[in-house]
Structures are given as C-alpha cells and as structure tokens.
Design a protein around this motif. Structure first.
Motif, PDB file in Angstrom:
ATOM      1  N   GLN A 168     -27.807   1.208 -98.565  1.00 48.98           N
ATOM      2  CA  GLN A 168     -27.397   1.516 -99.930  1.00 48.98           C
ATOM      3  C   GLN A 168     -25.933   1.927 -99.956  1.00 48.98           C
ATOM      4  N   THR A 169     -25.193   1.411-100.906  1.00 49.64           N
ATOM      5  CA  THR A 169     -23.784   1.803-101.061  1.00 49.64           C
ATOM      6  C   THR A 169     -23.645   3.121-101.805  1.00 49.64           C
ATOM      7  N   SER A 170     -24.667   3.461-102.576  1.00 56.89           N
ATOM      8  CA  SER A 170     -24.682   4.745-103.291  1.00 56.89           C
ATOM      9  C   SER A 170     -26.124   5.134-103.573  1.00 56.89           C
ATOM     10  N   GLU A 171     -26.340   6.379-103.896  1.00 55.77           N
ATOM     11  CA  GLU A 171     -27.692   6.874-104.145  1.00 55.77           C
ATOM     12  C   GLU A 171     -28.322   6.151-105.333  1.00 55.77           C
ATOM     13  N   GLY A 172     -29.507   5.616-105.128  1.00 57.04           N
ATOM     14  CA  GLY A 172     -30.218   4.914-106.182  1.00 57.04           C
ATOM     15  C   GLY A 172     -29.881   3.443-106.298  1.00 57.04           C
ATOM     16  N   SER A 173     -28.880   2.965-105.550  1.00 60.18           N
ATOM     17  CA  SER A 173     -28.511   1.548-105.633  1.00 60.18           C
ATOM     18  C   SER A 173     -29.435   0.695-104.760  1.00 60.18           C
ATOM     19  N   ALA A 174     -29.474  -0.582-105.063  1.00 65.93           N
ATOM     20  CA  ALA A 174     -30.293  -1.499-104.274  1.00 65.93           C
ATOM     21  C   ALA A 174     -29.661  -1.710-102.901  1.00 65.93           C
ATOM     22  N   GLN A 175     -30.482  -2.006-101.922  1.00 63.55           N
ATOM     23  CA  GLN A 175     -29.968  -2.256-100.580  1.00 63.55           C
ATOM     24  C   GLN A 175     -29.197  -3.578-100.543  1.00 63.55           C
ATOM     25  N   SER A 176     -28.094  -3.575 -99.804  1.00 61.64           N
ATOM     26  CA  SER A 176     -27.287  -4.781 -99.662  1.00 61.64           C
ATOM     27  C   SER A 176     -26.625  -4.776 -98.283  1.00 61.64           C
ATOM     28  N   TRP A 177     -26.118  -5.923 -97.911  1.00 64.25           N
ATOM     29  CA  TRP A 177     -25.459  -6.050 -96.610  1.00 64.25           C
ATOM     30  C   TRP A 177     -23.982  -5.706 -96.742  1.00 64.25           C
ATOM     31  N   GLN A 178     -23.506  -4.896 -95.811  1.00 57.65           N
ATOM     32  CA  GLN A 178     -22.100  -4.501 -95.803  1.00 57.65           C
ATOM     33  C   GLN A 178     -21.525  -4.718 -94.404  1.00 57.65           C
ATOM     34  N   ALA A 179     -20.313  -5.268 -94.360  1.00 58.70           N
ATOM     35  CA  ALA A 179     -19.620  -5.396 -93.079  1.00 58.70           C
ATOM     36  C   ALA A 179     -19.274  -3.997 -92.574  1.00 58.70           C
ATOM     37  N   VAL A 180     -19.441  -3.792 -91.272  1.00 56.69           N
ATOM     38  CA  VAL A 180     -19.206  -2.481 -90.667  1.00 56.69           C
ATOM     39  C   VAL A 180     -18.120  -2.619 -89.602  1.00 56.69           C
ATOM     40  N   GLU A 181     -17.086  -1.805 -89.737  1.00 57.43           N
ATOM     41  CA  GLU A 181     -16.032  -1.788 -88.720  1.00 57.43           C
ATOM     42  C   GLU A 181     -16.470  -0.896 -87.570  1.00 57.43           C
ATOM     43  N   ARG A 182     -16.529  -1.478 -86.385  1.00 59.44           N
ATOM     44  CA  ARG A 182     -16.939  -0.704 -85.209  1.00 59.44           C
ATOM     45  C   ARG A 182     -15.961  -0.952 -84.068  1.00 59.44           C
ATOM     46  N   GLU A 183     -15.651   0.089 -83.360  1.00 61.66           N
ATOM     47  CA  GLU A 183     -14.745  -0.024 -82.232  1.00 61.66           C
ATOM     48  C   GLU A 183     -15.478   0.345 -80.950  1.00 61.66           C
ATOM     49  N   GLY A 184     -15.188  -0.411 -79.906  1.00 61.48           N
ATOM     50  CA  GLY A 184     -15.820  -0.148 -78.625  1.00 61.48           C
ATOM     51  C   GLY A 184     -15.401  -1.200 -77.621  1.00 61.48           C
ATOM     52  N   PRO A 185     -15.681  -0.962 -76.349  1.00 64.87           N
ATOM     53  CA  PRO A 185     -15.249  -1.876 -75.285  1.00 64.87           C
ATOM     54  C   PRO A 185     -16.164  -3.063 -75.068  1.00 64.87           C
ATOM     55  N   VAL A 186     -16.816  -3.531 -76.139  1.00 70.40           N
ATOM     56  CA  VAL A 186     -17.756  -4.640 -75.968  1.00 70.40           C
ATOM     57  C   VAL A 186     -17.065  -5.899 -75.482  1.00 70.40           C
ATOM     58  N   GLY A 187     -15.817  -6.141 -75.882  1.00 71.31           N
ATOM     59  CA  GLY A 187     -15.054  -7.288 -75.412  1.00 71.31           C
ATOM     60  C   GLY A 187     -15.371  -8.568 -76.164  1.00 71.31           C
ATOM     61  N   ALA A 188     -14.799  -9.661 -75.679  1.00 69.83           N
ATOM     62  CA  ALA A 188     -15.013 -10.967 -76.300  1.00 69.83           C
ATOM     63  C   ALA A 188     -16.431 -11.454 -76.037  1.00 69.83           C
ATOM     64  N   SER A 189     -16.910 -12.359 -76.889  1.00 69.12           N
ATOM     65  CA  SER A 189     -18.274 -12.875 -76.730  1.00 69.12           C
ATOM     66  C   SER A 189     -18.402 -14.243 -77.369  1.00 69.12           C
ATOM     67  N   THR A 190     -19.249 -15.077 -76.766  1.00 67.55           N
ATOM     68  CA  THR A 190     -19.639 -16.346 -77.380  1.00 67.55           C
ATOM     69  C   THR A 190     -21.152 -16.417 -77.579  1.00 67.55           C
ATOM     70  N   TRP A 191     -21.890 -15.419 -77.060  1.00 66.85           N
ATOM     71  CA  TRP A 191     -23.340 -15.391 -77.247  1.00 66.85           C
ATOM     72  C   TRP A 191     -23.844 -13.959 -77.122  1.00 66.85           C
ATOM     73  N   VAL A 192     -24.790 -13.591 -77.988  1.00 69.72           N
ATOM     74  CA  VAL A 192     -25.373 -12.250 -77.965  1.00 69.72           C
ATOM     75  C   VAL A 192     -26.885 -12.355 -78.095  1.00 69.72           C
ATOM     76  N   THR A 193     -27.597 -11.547 -77.314  1.00 64.83           N
ATOM     77  CA  THR A 193     -29.049 -11.422 -77.417  1.00 64.83           C
ATOM     78  C   THR A 193     -29.413  -9.948 -77.458  1.00 64.83           C
ATOM     79  N   PHE A 194     -30.210  -9.537 -78.447  1.00 65.13           N
ATOM     80  CA  PHE A 194     -30.687  -8.160 -78.512  1.00 65.13           C
ATOM     81  C   PHE A 194     -31.838  -7.943 -77.523  1.00 65.13           C
TER      82      PHE A 194
END
Length: 367
Positions: A168-194
C-alpha cells in the motif's frame, strides 16, 4: 541461408557410466513414464519471429506464451491448444513482449515484460485489461516472483538487478506494485532463482564461471562457488530442495547438493553433441533452460540444438531426447504432471515452409 541435413539431425545422447545401484528408479521403487512412447504436440503460429517465453500457471490449468508481437496468449490446454482457442490480452505494451511469468500463489495473476518498451505489465487473466504498468529505465530481460508473490526481481539486459514490491502506498489504499531502490553487493546478473523460503537468491552471470548465494534482505553474498568454465547461463532449484541445477555455455548441467554446495553430479547429455559439433563445425549447444519435474525425479534441459533432453535427477542418466522444431529458449514442467512445455521458432529449410513461431507440449497426459 538454408540448413544442411547434418545440422538438422538429432543424435541420441551418450549414456554415462552406470550409476550406483541404490540411486536407480528400481532400487527406490519408482516407475518412471516411458517417455519414448510419446510424441510432441507441436502448434505452429504464422510469424516471422519466434515465441520467446512460455509458462504454466501455479495450478497447471493455463499456459501462457509471448514473443511474436504485443499480444499475450493464454491457453486452457485441457480444452484446446489451437491458436484460435487462445485468449488474448493486449494494450499493456507498445512493442513486442519478451517474457511472461506467473504469480506462484495465485492462478490468475501474471506479469509480462518488453525489452523495447521497457515496461513490466501486471495482469489478471480474468480481465482483458492490464492491472498496472511499471516503467523502467533499463530493458527487462527476466522477471522472477518470490515464493510469497509479494516481491518481484527483474534482470535487465544491462545485467542490473531491479526490485519491485506489492504493498500500500498509503493507509486504506489498494495494493499496487512499486519499484524499490535497494543497495547491496549483489553485483551483476543475467539469471536469478529464489530459494523455496524466499529469503535467498541464486545469482549467476552468463560470462562468469561462478554462482552466488545472496541473502534477499541484505543482498549480501553468502557463498560463491565455481559452476561452469564458460559461464553459467541458467539455474533451477529442485522442488524437494535437494539440488540446484546449473546450465552453462559449456553445454553441461551440474547438480549441486544444497547442504554442502558441492557438485554432486554432472549431466553431459548435451556435451556429446557439442563434441560432435566441434569436429563438424556446428555451433556449440549452449544450455538455455532447465526445469525440474514436480516430484524432482526428472530434469528437462533446453539448449541451442533442435532437441530437449529429459534426464533422471538422481543418476544423471538420459531418459529421452525430444525432437523440437527448432532451438527452444526455455522449458518448463507442468506443476503436477510429467508434461513439459517449450517454444521457439522453426528453422528455414531448403524447399520447406517459411519459419514460424511454435509452442509444444510433450509427455504423458499432454493434450
């Protein structure tokens, strides 16, 4: 340029040495399907381009494919696989759609991405219109859902790792997708598996020989281990959690024990053909896609050759080589059946029809 007969010939895989007796199907009381008794179900779609992505939804009732235009096509395979029977979803993209992935927790929700219009579009299969669009600065190449369906990782063509979160972007609002800025040493990638709990990722780069285990919350690299000499192209996690499969530019598939992260087994079904390629000037058969069956007993391997290999997970023994209409960029097992779905573009043959896009199913229970 037309292909020669030799280039189109699909050779049988070379059988590895006999595995330890206790790992065989007979010793474990398992009766595998006789894959050689079945034939592929190929559906051709007139197009000058090929299908680039195909995926089952989480309950296995729908099959989606994209790649030839701005349209998303969904089938109900148990009813029909004919082109005219597909439901179409349009309006979300301004250019060709490249990739499709389903929400792992909801059978109707999925997202698509386009490298050309730099968008990720979220859909509900019950509606013709898209739900939401995320505009990116970089071209998306792969989207991966977390096991909870509330986080999305996007790999771009420039090897960046982007993140989006449902909330939610605010209280009572509908859920939506938002881009999230994250910093970390994950590095470059061409494939990801959870991993199955969603607190970790396996990250690889097609030009690097190592794979990295990354903590999803901190993006810290927990472990790095060598996988392929020529670079790791794809990864997949066994549904039982026992093995991580990696495929590479060297045409080899490695199975890593997820307890100690040591290579427990190497599958060289594609390597034999790759060796023949070296002496007959054919291209090397790079591994494009890997998928484990729902019970973890079988692994399907898509590559740049005109076939898909099905091998036994516990022994690495090739069980069947499925001929395809052309190289497939991906392969995916059905979530509850021993059926694989794959796609691609047929090759131009001298005196034959023009190349076309295609999707295909193979295995017992395929319609």
């Amino acid at each position: 340029m037309s292909n020669t007969k030799d280039e189109d010939e699909v050779l049988p895989p070379q059988r590895p040495p006999s595995p330890p007796p206790h790992t065989t199907f007979a010793a474990r009381g398992i009766h595998p399907p006789t894959f050689s008794a079945f034939k592929p179900r190929d559906i051709r779609i007139p197009s000058s381009q090929g299908m680039t992505s195909i995926a089952w939804n989480c309950d296995g009732k729908r099959l989606g494919a994209v790649g030839i235009d701005k349209v998303v096509r969904l089938w109900w395979p148990d009813k029909s696989l004919e082109v005219r029977s597909a439901s179409t979803h349009t309006g979300g993209h301004s250019d060709d759609v490249d990739h499709l992935s389903w929400n792992p927790t909801h059978p109707d929700l999925f997202c698509t991405s386009s490298q050309k219009d730099k968008r990720i579009v979220f859909w509900d299969a019950r509606q013709s219109r898209y739900i939401q669009t995320l505009h990116l600065k970089h071209s998306p190449a792969q989207t991966v859902w977390s096991p909870t369906g509330k986080d999305l990782v996007c790999i771009t063509t420039s090897r960046n790792v982007l993140f989006a979160k449902l909330g939610q972007t605010s209280e009572g609002s509908a859920q939506s997708w938002q881009a999230v800025e994250r910093e970390g040493p994950v590095g470059a990638s061409t494939w990801v598996t959870f991993n199955h709990t969603g607190d970790g990722m396996i990250v690889s780069v097609s030009s690097e020989h190592q794979i990295r285990l990354v903590d999803f919350q901190t993006l810290n690299v927990l472990l790095s281990t060598a996988a392929h000499v020529g670079g790791c192209t794809v990864t997949a996690l066994d549904p039982r959690g026992n093995y991580l499969a990696t495929g590479g530019n060297d045409s080899i598939v490695n199975l890593f024990d997820t307890t100690e992260w040591l290579c427990a087994r190497t599958i060289t079904a594609c390597e034999y053909v790759a060796f023949l390629c070296l002496i007959s000037v054919h291209p090397t058969h790079v591994v494009n896609g890997i998928s484990f069956s729902h019970d973890g007993e079988f692994i399907a391997i898509a590559n740049s050759g005109n076939y898909i290999d099905i091998c036994a997970t516990e022994t690495g023994v090739p069980l069947h080589r499925v001929p395809t209409l052309g190289p497939s960029p991906t392969v995916q097992w059905h979530p509850t059946k021993h059926v694989i779905a794959y796609c691609g573009q047929s090759k131009l043959k001298e005196g034959g029809p023009a190349p076309s896009a295609w999707i295909a199913l193979f295995g017992p229970g395929a319609p």
